[in-house]
Scaffold this motif. Structure first.
Motif, short mmCIF file in Angstrom:
data_model
loop_
_atom_site.label_atom_id
_atom_site.label_comp_id
_atom_site.label_asym_id
_atom_site.label_seq_id
_atom_site.Cartn_x
_atom_site.Cartn_y
_atom_site.Cartn_z
N LEU A 68 -2.44 7.71 16.22
CA LEU A 68 -2.69 8.79 15.26
C LEU A 68 -3.29 8.24 13.98
N TYR A 69 -2.75 7.12 13.50
CA TYR A 69 -3.29 6.48 12.29
C TYR A 69 -4.75 6.13 12.48
N ALA A 70 -5.07 5.52 13.62
CA ALA A 70 -6.45 5.12 13.90
C ALA A 70 -7.37 6.34 13.93
N GLN A 71 -6.88 7.43 14.52
CA GLN A 71 -7.68 8.65 14.58
C GLN A 71 -7.93 9.21 13.18
N ARG A 72 -6.90 9.21 12.35
CA ARG A 72 -7.04 9.71 10.97
C ARG A 72 -8.02 8.84 10.18
N MET A 73 -7.98 7.54 10.42
CA MET A 73 -8.83 6.63 9.66
C MET A 73 -10.30 6.69 10.10
N GLU A 74 -10.57 7.40 11.17
CA GLU A 74 -11.95 7.58 11.60
C GLU A 74 -12.74 8.42 10.60
N SER A 75 -12.04 9.08 9.68
CA SER A 75 -12.71 9.90 8.67
C SER A 75 -13.32 9.05 7.56
N VAL A 76 -13.05 7.74 7.56
CA VAL A 76 -13.60 6.85 6.53
C VAL A 76 -15.11 6.71 6.73
N HIS A 77 -15.86 6.90 5.68
CA HIS A 77 -17.31 6.67 5.70
C HIS A 77 -17.60 5.31 5.06
N PHE A 78 -18.07 4.40 5.87
CA PHE A 78 -18.30 3.03 5.41
C PHE A 78 -19.69 2.89 4.80
N THR A 108 -15.09 2.73 -3.55
CA THR A 108 -14.04 1.97 -4.24
C THR A 108 -12.91 1.70 -3.26
N TRP A 109 -12.04 0.77 -3.68
CA TRP A 109 -10.84 0.51 -2.88
C TRP A 109 -9.87 1.68 -2.97
N GLU A 110 -9.88 2.38 -4.10
CA GLU A 110 -9.00 3.54 -4.25
C GLU A 110 -9.31 4.60 -3.20
N GLU A 111 -10.59 4.78 -2.90
CA GLU A 111 -11.00 5.77 -1.90
C GLU A 111 -10.43 5.41 -0.52
N LEU A 112 -10.55 4.16 -0.13
CA LEU A 112 -10.01 3.72 1.15
C LEU A 112 -8.49 3.79 1.15
N SER A 113 -7.88 3.40 0.04
CA SER A 113 -6.42 3.40 -0.07
C SER A 113 -5.86 4.81 0.06
N ALA A 114 -6.55 5.81 -0.53
CA ALA A 114 -6.07 7.19 -0.46
C ALA A 114 -6.08 7.69 0.98
N ILE A 115 -7.14 7.39 1.72
CA ILE A 115 -7.22 7.81 3.13
C ILE A 115 -6.14 7.09 3.94
N HIS A 116 -5.95 5.80 3.64
CA HIS A 116 -4.91 5.02 4.33
C HIS A 116 -3.52 5.62 4.08
N LYS A 137 -4.88 -5.10 -7.19
CA LYS A 137 -3.99 -4.12 -7.84
C LYS A 137 -3.85 -2.87 -6.98
N VAL A 138 -4.98 -2.45 -6.41
CA VAL A 138 -4.92 -1.29 -5.51
C VAL A 138 -4.02 -1.59 -4.32
N GLU A 139 -4.13 -2.81 -3.76
CA GLU A 139 -3.32 -3.19 -2.61
C GLU A 139 -1.84 -3.26 -2.96
N MET A 140 -1.53 -3.80 -4.13
CA MET A 140 -0.12 -3.87 -4.55
C MET A 140 0.46 -2.47 -4.74
N ALA A 141 -0.34 -1.58 -5.35
CA ALA A 141 0.11 -0.20 -5.52
C ALA A 141 0.29 0.47 -4.17
N GLN A 142 -0.58 0.13 -3.24
CA GLN A 142 -0.51 0.69 -1.89
C GLN A 142 0.76 0.23 -1.18
N GLN A 143 1.11 -1.04 -1.34
CA GLN A 143 2.35 -1.55 -0.74
C GLN A 143 3.56 -0.81 -1.29
N LYS A 144 3.53 -0.54 -2.59
CA LYS A 144 4.64 0.20 -3.22
C LYS A 144 4.72 1.62 -2.65
#
Length: 522
Positions: A258-268, A272-280, A438-445
Motif C-alpha cells: 500500500l505504501y509503495a502504491q501511495r508513493m507512486e504519486s510522487v513526480h520526480f 524540495t525534500w519537504e514535498e517528498l517528506s509530506a507524501i511519505h 533537518k527534513v529527515e530528522m523531522a520526518q523520523q519524529k
C-alpha cells in the motif's frame, strides 16, 4: 441447491463438517458461515471418539453453537449431550496455564438448543413459560453432570422449540416445499430462530479480540485438525500464536505494498525534500493504519519494527531515485543553458584575447543566474551546479594565467574572488544537504509520533473490546443464580489486567539506530 442437503432416508447425509457461506442478511461487510456437522452418535461411525473431536471443532470454530434434539429436554436428551462434559479433555485454551472452567467459558460460543418435533405445552408448574425458561428448568445442575457443564461452559444460552414441519410426505421433500406448505407454528418459530441468529450471533473472535476472516477460519481449522491427527489436544492459544505469525507477516507485506502504491504519486524529481517528506508521511500513515487493522498479538512490536524497516527500505529507494532524477534533470539543464559558454570555449577565440578572463567570468555569472531560475531541477540543483562550476574553475585559471591585460595585483584579486565563489558554492551545497537532514530528522519524529498515536489507539480499542467481552460474560452469568464465584473471579481478573497494563505501558520506538533511518546523501 442452496444450503445443505436434507436427507429423507434413515441414513445420515452429512459426514464430517460441511460449510456454507452467504452474505450476512443484517450486517454489512460480514459473511454468515454455517457449519453443519454429522450427527453425533451416528450408528455407521467407526470410532465414537470422532464425535468428541467433531463437537470440539464445532465449539472452537463457531460463535454460536446450535444443538438440536428431538422431542423434549429431558434426562435422556441431556445424557446425549455428554460431549460437553469432555470439553476440558478435548480442548485447551492456554498452552501452559491451568485451563479452569472460567477460562474455557470465556472463549466458548453462545449456545442455542433447538428442540425439534416439540408437541408439549410450554408450562412449568402449570404456568406458561418461555422456551429459554424451559431450557433453564431442564438444565438445573443438580440433575446430572451434562446439565452442570452446560451451565458452566455456556453462560449465554437460548432455546427454540419447533413443531413438526408437516406430515411424512412433506418431511420427505423438505428441500423443495415452500413455507405455505409447512406448519404455520413451525414457520413462526423458524423465523424467530433465524432472526435470533442474524441479530444475536456475534462476529467470531479468537483469543483476545482477534476477528476471524475467511482466511483465518481456514487456517484455524487446518491447525486444529493437524493437532487432532497428531494425537494432540487442539489448543486455542497455540493456534493464535501460529496464526499471528502468518497474519502479521501478511499485514507487513500488505502495508508495504500500500505504501509503495501511495508513493507512486510522487513526480520526480521533487522540488524540495519537504514535498517528498509530506507524501511519505501520508503514505506511511495509511500503511501503518492498514497494518494496525490486520495485525494482532504483536506484543513485543516485532512486526511493527519489521514494517518500519520495510517502509524505510522503500523510502530509501525512492529517495535514491529522487537524487538520480534530480541529477539527470540538472545535467540536462546545464547542458542547454551553458551551451553558448561551451561553444566559446571550444572555438578558443573569445576568452583567449586580452580581457578574456573578465568576459569568461561575466558569461559564467549570467548563465549561472539563468540556470538557477530554471524549474524542475529538484533537490540536487546546487550540488550538480557546483560540480560543473568546479570543472570550469580549472579552465578559468588557465584563461586567467593567459590574460596579459591584468597586472599582478589584479590577477591575485581575481584569484581571491574565484576562491570566494568556490567557498560560496560549497556553502550552498552544505546548506542544501543540511536542509535535507533537518527534513529527515523531522520526518523520523513524525514517524515515531504516528506509530505511538496509532499504537495507543489500537491498545485503547483492544482494551475496550476486552472490557465489552468481559462485561457481556458477567451479565450472562448474572442472569442465572449460583455464579457468584465466577463473577467475583472475573472482576478480580479484570482489575489485575488493568494494573498490569498500567505498569507495562510504554511508547513505541524503532529498535534500529537513528543512523539506519537517515537519508543516504549522494
Amino acid at each position: 441447491m442452496l444450503g445443505f442437503p436434507l436427507g429423507a432416508s434413515v441414513q445420515s447425509k452429512t459426514k464430517g463438517i460441511w460449510m456454507w457461506c452467504v452474505p450476512h442478511p443484517k450486517k454489512t461487510d460480514h459473511t454468515l458461515v454455517l457449519l453443519d456437522t454429522e450427527g453425533l452418535g451416528d450408528i455407521e461411525k467407526g470410532d465414537t471418539k470422532d464425535d468428541n473431536w467433531i463437537f470440539a471443532m464445532a465449539v472452537l470454530l463457531s460463535s454460536t453453537l446450535v444443538y438440536n434434539s428431538m422431542g423434549t429436554i429431558d434426562n435422556k436428551s441431556m445424557e446425549n449431550l455428554h460431549y460437553v462434559t469432555e470439553l476440558t479433555k478435548n480442548i485447551k485454551i492456554k498452552s501452559k496455564e491451568k485451563n479452569d472452567d472460567l477460562t474455557i467459558a470465556r472463549y466458548l460460543p453462545s449456545f442455542v438448543w433447538a428442540v425439534r418435533d416439540f408437541t408439549l405445552l410450554l408450562e412449568i408448574d402449570e404456568k406458561p413459560c418461555t422456551a429459554d425458561e424451559y431450557l433453564e428448568h431442564g438444565g438445573k445442575p443438580q440433575y446430572n453432570e451434562p446439565r452442570a457443564c452446560l451451565r458452566k461452559f455456556f453462560p449465554r444460552r437460548s432455546c427454540f422449540v419447533f413443531d413438526t414441519p408437516g406430515g411424512r410426505t412433506i418431511m420427505q421433500k423438505m428441500e423443495s416445499v415452500t413455507d405455505n406448505q409447512l406448519s404455520p407454528e413451525f414457520v413462526e418459530e423458524a423465523n424467530k430462530f433465524t432472526e435470533h441468529i442474524y441479530t444475536k450471533s456475534e462476529t467470531k473472535f479468537v483469543g483476545d479480540g482477534i476477528k476471524v476472516t475467511g482466511r483465518v477460519l481456514g487456517q484455524l481449522a487446518e491447525t486444529y485438525v493437524k493437532a487432532i491427527r497428531s494425537g494432540k489436544v487442539p489448543c486455542l492459544e497455540n493456534a493464535v500464536v501460529a496464526l499471528a505469525v502468518v497474519e502479521n507477516t501478511r499485514a507487513v507485506e500488505q502495508a508495504r505494498v500500500l505504501y509503495a502504491q501511495r508513493m507512486e504519486s510522487v513526480h520526480f524529481p521533487t522540488n524540495t525534500w519537504e514535498e517528498l517528506s509530506a507524501i511519505h508521511a501520508s503514505s506511511e500513515r495509511d500503511a501503518l493504519a492498514l497494518f494496525m487493522e490486520r495485525s494482532f498479538r504483536d506484543d513485543n512490536r516485532e512486526y511493527q519494527n519489521k514494517l518500519v524497516i520495510a517502509l524505510q527500505g522503500e523510502y530509501n529507494q525512492i529517495s535514491e531515485k529522487n537524487f538520480n532524477e534530480s541529477r539527470k534533470a540538472c545535467e540536462q539543464i546545464i547542458q542547454r543553458v551553458f551551451e553558448p559558454l561551451e561553444y566559446n570555449l571550444g572555438a578558443g577565440l573569445l576568452y583567449s584575447v586580452s580581457g578574456g578572463h573578465e568576459t569568461f567570468c561575466q558569461d559564467l555569472q549570467v548563465l549561472t543566474g539563468t540556470y538557477r531560475r530554471e524549474e524542475g531541477k529538484g533537490v540536487m540543483a546546487e550540488e550538480v551546479l557546483k560540480t560543473y562550476l568546479d570543472e570550469k574553475a580549472i579552465i578559468g585559471k588557465a584563461i586567467l594565467a593567459a590574460d596579459k591585460s591584468l597586472s599582478e595585483a589584479q590577477r591575485r584579486a581575481k584569484e581571491d574572488k574565484v576562491e570566494l565563489e568556490k567557498a560560496e558554492r560549497e556553502r550552498l551545497v552544505a546548506e542544501e544537504q543540511q536542509k535535507a537532514m533537518k527534513v529527515e530528522m523531522a520526518q523520523q519524529k513524525k514517524t515515531q509520533d504516528e506509530h505511538n498515536k496509532q499504537l495507543n489507539e489500537k491498545m485503547a480499542k483492544d482494551k475496550k473490546d476486552a472490557n465489552d467481552k468481559h462485561d457481556k460474560l458477567v451479565a450472562a452469568l448474572t442472569e442465572q443464580k449460583g455464579n457468584e464465584d465466577q463473577i467475583k473471579a472475573l472482576k478480580k481478573e479484570k482489575e489485575e489486567a488493568e494494573q498490569k497494563n498500567t505498569r507495562s505501558k510504554k511508547e513505541w520506538s524503532p529498535h534500529d539506530s537513528e543512523e539506519d533511518h537517515k537519508i543516504k546523501m549522494s
